[in-house]
Design an enzyme around this catalytic site. Structure first.
Site, mmCIF file in Angstrom:
data_model
loop_
_atom_site.group_PDB
_atom_site.id
_atom_site.type_symbol
_atom_site.label_atom_id
_atom_site.label_comp_id
_atom_site.label_asym_id
_atom_site.label_seq_id
_atom_site.Cartn_x
_atom_site.Cartn_y
_atom_site.Cartn_z
ATOM 1 N N LYS A 1 -14.388 -10.183 11.960
ATOM 2 C CA LYS A 1 -14.229 -8.984 11.128
ATOM 3 C C LYS A 1 -12.912 -9.003 10.365
ATOM 4 O O LYS A 1 -11.877 -9.412 10.894
ATOM 5 C CB LYS A 1 -14.247 -7.724 12.017
ATOM 6 C CG LYS A 1 -15.582 -7.491 12.708
ATOM 7 C CD LYS A 1 -15.496 -6.368 13.728
ATOM 8 C CE LYS A 1 -15.865 -5.027 13.152
ATOM 9 N NZ LYS A 1 -16.006 -4.002 14.240
ATOM 10 N N TYR B 1 -19.874 -9.582 20.025
ATOM 11 C CA TYR B 1 -20.961 -8.903 19.326
ATOM 12 C C TYR B 1 -21.787 -8.166 20.368
ATOM 13 O O TYR B 1 -22.377 -8.770 21.260
ATOM 14 C CB TYR B 1 -21.816 -9.928 18.575
ATOM 15 C CG TYR B 1 -22.963 -9.298 17.827
ATOM 16 C CD1 TYR B 1 -22.731 -8.528 16.700
ATOM 17 C CD2 TYR B 1 -24.274 -9.468 18.256
ATOM 18 C CE1 TYR B 1 -23.772 -7.935 16.013
ATOM 19 C CE2 TYR B 1 -25.327 -8.878 17.569
ATOM 20 C CZ TYR B 1 -25.060 -8.116 16.452
ATOM 21 O OH TYR B 1 -26.098 -7.530 15.770
ATOM 22 N N LYS C 1 -24.507 3.356 6.930
ATOM 23 C CA LYS C 1 -25.288 4.442 7.511
ATOM 24 C C LYS C 1 -26.339 4.986 6.538
ATOM 25 O O LYS C 1 -26.076 5.100 5.347
ATOM 26 C CB LYS C 1 -24.337 5.576 7.910
ATOM 27 C CG LYS C 1 -23.330 5.131 8.971
ATOM 28 C CD LYS C 1 -22.148 6.064 9.059
ATOM 29 C CE LYS C 1 -21.078 5.447 9.953
ATOM 30 N NZ LYS C 1 -19.785 6.163 9.849
ATOM 31 N N GLU D 1 -13.276 1.624 15.147
ATOM 32 C CA GLU D 1 -12.278 1.929 14.111
ATOM 33 C C GLU D 1 -12.111 3.433 13.965
ATOM 34 O O GLU D 1 -12.908 4.213 14.481
ATOM 35 C CB GLU D 1 -12.668 1.303 12.763
ATOM 36 C CG GLU D 1 -13.896 1.909 12.129
ATOM 37 C CD GLU D 1 -14.009 1.596 10.630
ATOM 38 O OE1 GLU D 1 -13.002 1.233 9.995
ATOM 39 O OE2 GLU D 1 -15.115 1.748 10.088
ATOM 40 N N ASN E 1 -11.655 6.405 10.952
ATOM 41 C CA ASN E 1 -11.672 6.761 9.531
ATOM 42 C C ASN E 1 -10.722 7.931 9.342
ATOM 43 O O ASN E 1 -10.933 9.014 9.898
ATOM 44 C CB ASN E 1 -13.077 7.146 9.073
ATOM 45 C CG ASN E 1 -13.985 5.930 8.939
ATOM 46 O OD1 ASN E 1 -15.187 6.021 9.114
ATOM 47 N ND2 ASN E 1 -13.427 4.774 8.641
ATOM 48 N N ARG F 1 -10.049 10.207 7.180
ATOM 49 C CA ARG F 1 -10.455 11.020 6.022
ATOM 50 C C ARG F 1 -11.679 11.830 6.418
ATOM 51 O O ARG F 1 -12.229 11.621 7.501
ATOM 52 C CB ARG F 1 -10.825 10.099 4.862
ATOM 53 C CG ARG F 1 -11.888 9.090 5.299
ATOM 54 C CD ARG F 1 -12.497 8.302 4.181
ATOM 55 N NE ARG F 1 -13.228 7.144 4.672
ATOM 56 C CZ ARG F 1 -14.462 7.141 5.123
ATOM 57 N NH1 ARG F 1 -15.136 8.272 5.184
ATOM 58 N NH2 ARG F 1 -15.046 6.043 5.548
HETATM 59 P P1 ADP Z 1 -16.866 -0.898 8.466
HETATM 60 O O1 ADP Z 1 -15.451 -0.413 8.446
HETATM 61 O O2 ADP Z 1 -17.110 -2.024 7.502
HETATM 62 O O3 ADP Z 1 -17.860 0.207 8.368
HETATM 63 P P2 ADP Z 1 -17.157 -0.994 11.374
HETATM 64 O O4 ADP Z 1 -16.170 -1.662 12.248
HETATM 65 O O5 ADP Z 1 -17.098 0.500 11.308
HETATM 66 O O6 ADP Z 1 -17.050 -1.607 9.891
HETATM 67 O O7 ADP Z 1 -18.627 -1.439 11.789
HETATM 68 C C1 ADP Z 1 -19.766 -1.072 11.041
HETATM 69 C C2 ADP Z 1 -21.023 -1.348 11.826
HETATM 70 O O8 ADP Z 1 -21.115 -2.738 12.171
HETATM 71 C C3 ADP Z 1 -21.108 -0.628 13.163
HETATM 72 O O9 ADP Z 1 -21.595 0.680 13.034
HETATM 73 C C4 ADP Z 1 -22.076 -1.527 13.924
HETATM 74 O O10 ADP Z 1 -23.418 -1.296 13.530
HETATM 75 C C5 ADP Z 1 -21.674 -2.902 13.466
HETATM 76 N N1 ADP Z 1 -20.664 -3.487 14.383
HETATM 77 C C6 ADP Z 1 -19.309 -3.435 14.253
HETATM 78 N N2 ADP Z 1 -18.695 -4.059 15.287
HETATM 79 C C7 ADP Z 1 -19.666 -4.521 16.105
HETATM 80 C C8 ADP Z 1 -19.685 -5.265 17.341
HETATM 81 N N3 ADP Z 1 -18.574 -5.666 17.936
HETATM 82 N N4 ADP Z 1 -20.895 -5.555 17.887
HETATM 83 C C9 ADP Z 1 -22.053 -5.174 17.286
HETATM 84 N N5 ADP Z 1 -22.106 -4.489 16.130
HETATM 85 C C10 ADP Z 1 -20.943 -4.162 15.531
#
Ligand code: ADP
Length: 464
Positions: free
Chosen positions: A158, A202, A237, A288, A290, A292
């Site tokens: 990521k 994951y 989403k 994470e 957000n 905002r």
């Molecule tokens: P972004 O900031 O790009 O939205 P996020 O970290 O919030 O990224 O993750 C977005 C989505 O990606 C999560 O809601 C989930 O569906 C998937 N995701 C993120 N991290 C993981 C993980 N460690 N394992 C499985 N799915 C993940």
């Protein structure tokens, strides 16, 4: 109380902020690009200033133009909405330096939580569970391989600066790891100007469940329960609901407490969201924060009865929170569907253009937050979301029935939308039973006859 604010955004969120301001007696100044001259936010604000050509990079993302507009209009504050400059610490800092109140947290908190690797370390240091992974940014490919082996495949690579579901790659084994690692890093460098990445385990088929918090500038913090945002396409989403059908009162309390710890760890104020993944055994892990207001804030408003945008404005005015944790009651169920100008039958390609006929849904238990109208031309330059339908009811079942009904009434002609796609999900037995994980949309698309998505929403009833 703030007297006059500038809204550094467009679309439904700009309207939403104008509505809250009007109820509080705050004057509003809209900004707009040349493509948005006919937009409702321009027409409904008390004043409006053009800040440049259509591309966001020449208008809504130009901090200096927005600050100049704020100075000309002589506002006391700027509400950034979501997207655009809302999570840009430099923009918040410029507001602070110009003595214009940034309606959000301090730039320090935005900067800290905007680096997803540092955010993880920060919340872990105060005891909030995080997804197992690299301690921080990965410095070399040798280190990356070593970490991946230690936590075990599959792993997710990521971007520390990632957002909107971009800059994320899955590696299923050591063979594909190097390729995915390089791809994630290159993609992140291109999209965010920062190629730094970190690694997480994951989690297989988790749910995405997030906690809304409110904090004032005097150290008071509360949470407003969760939103389940597991229905996602490409990590973005699509449908959200509150409360989550998967969350027990015990889990809600534990996640709420963890969210408040995370907020305290970055000295947070104003509205914010702490996002978690929850596995099938109801273990939860921070992913994470957000810093905002979010698109899906409306469902929390409908289940708690609290206007989050007004709270943001009150907090930014220096008021202490009006609610204690014990005041927060989740009294009903709410669902939100994000309506997008896109064509599900052509791999969700964006579909801008003129709306030739428009009839919005209404009736008991339906809320529509949207900036579109008959004759409006959806411009091709921005996000394809054109509105949000929210339904609420005493029970989940009734809220779902209401959503099915509301979507069946919603007529938008001239452009294609995802309304029938979303309506098909609302009617899907797996979703109705509360069984959706973040894998749901992928499997739903694989098992659903494609014709459904070419039908218009109101004749979906005639499908087999
Ligand atoms: P972004 O900031 O790009 O939205 P996020 O970290 O919030 O990224 O993750 C977005 C989505 O990606 C999560 O809601 C989930 O569906 C998937 N995701 C993120 N991290 C993981 C993980 N460690 N394992 C499985 N799915 C993940």
């Amino acid at each position: 109380m703030l007297k006059k604010i500038l809204i550094a955004n467009r679309g439904e969120i700009a309207l939403r902020i104008i509505r809250a301001c009007r109820e509080l007696g705050i004057e509003t100044v809209a900004v707009y690009s040349e493509a948005d001259e006919q937009s409702l936010h321009v027409q409904l604000a008390d004043a409006a200033i053009c800040i440049g050509p259509a591309p966001a990079s020449e208008s809504y993302l130009r901090a200096e133009r927005i600050i100049a507009a704020a100075e000309i209009a002589d506002v006391d504050g700027i509400h950034p909405g979501y997207g655009f400059l809302s999570e840009d610490p430099e923009f918040a800092e410029q507001c602070e330096e110009c003595n214009i109140k940034f309606i959000g947290p301090h730039s320090r908190s935005i900067r800290l939580m905007g680096d997803k690797a540092r955010a993880r370390e920060t919340v872990r240091s105060v005891g909030v569970p995080t997804v197992p992974g690299s301690p921080g940014v990965i410095e070399s490919s040798e280190e990356a391989v070593h970490v991946a082996q230690q936590i075990g495949y599959p792993v997710l690579i990521k971007a520390v600066a990632g957002g909107g579901g971009r800059g994320m790659r899955i590696a299923h084994n050591a063979m594909s790891f190097q390729k995915e690692f390089n791809a994630a890093s290159n993609e992140a460098a291109k999209a965010f100007g920062n190629g730094a990445v970190y690694i997480e385990k994951y989690i297989e088929e988790p749910r995405h469940i997030e906690i809304q918090i409110l904090a004032d500038e005097h150290g008071n913090r509360i949470h407003l329960g969760e939103r389940d945002c597991s229905v996602q396409r490409r990590h973005q989403k699509v449908i959200e609901e509150a409360p989550s059908p998967f969350v027990t009162p015990e889990l809600r309390a534990a996640m709420g407490e963890a969210a408040l710890k995370a907020a305290a760890a970055c000295d947070y104020w104003n509205a914010g969201t702490i996002e978690f993944l929850v596995d099938k055994d109801r273990n939860f892990y921070f992913i994470e924060m957000n810093t905002r207001i979010q698109v899906e804030h409306a469902i929390t408003e409908e289940v708690t009865g609290i206007d989050l945008i007004k709270q943001q404005l009150r907090i930014a005015s220096g008021e202490p929170l009006r609610y204690k944790q014990s005041d927060i009651q989740i009294s009903r169920h709410a669902i939100e569907v994000r309506i997008c100008a896109e064509d599900p039958s052509r791999n969700f390609a964006p579909c801008p253009g003129e709306i030739t006929l428009y009839y919005p849904p209404g009736g008991h238990g339906v809320r529509l937050d949207s900036h579109i109208y008959g004759g409006y031309v959806v411009p091709p330059f921005y996000d394809s979301m054109i509105g949000k339908v929210v339904t609420y009811a005493p029970t989940r079942e009734l809220a779902l029935d209401r959503m099915n009904r509301a979507l069946s009434e919603y007529l938008i002609r001239g452009i294609r939308t995802n309304i029938s796609f979303c309506r098909a999900i609302i009617r899907d037995p797996v979703f109705r039973e509360g069984g959706a994980t973040t894998k749901f949309v992928e499997t739903f698309l694989a098992r659903t006859p494609h014709e459904i998505f070419t039908k218009t929403n109101e004749n979906l009833d005639q499908s087999p």
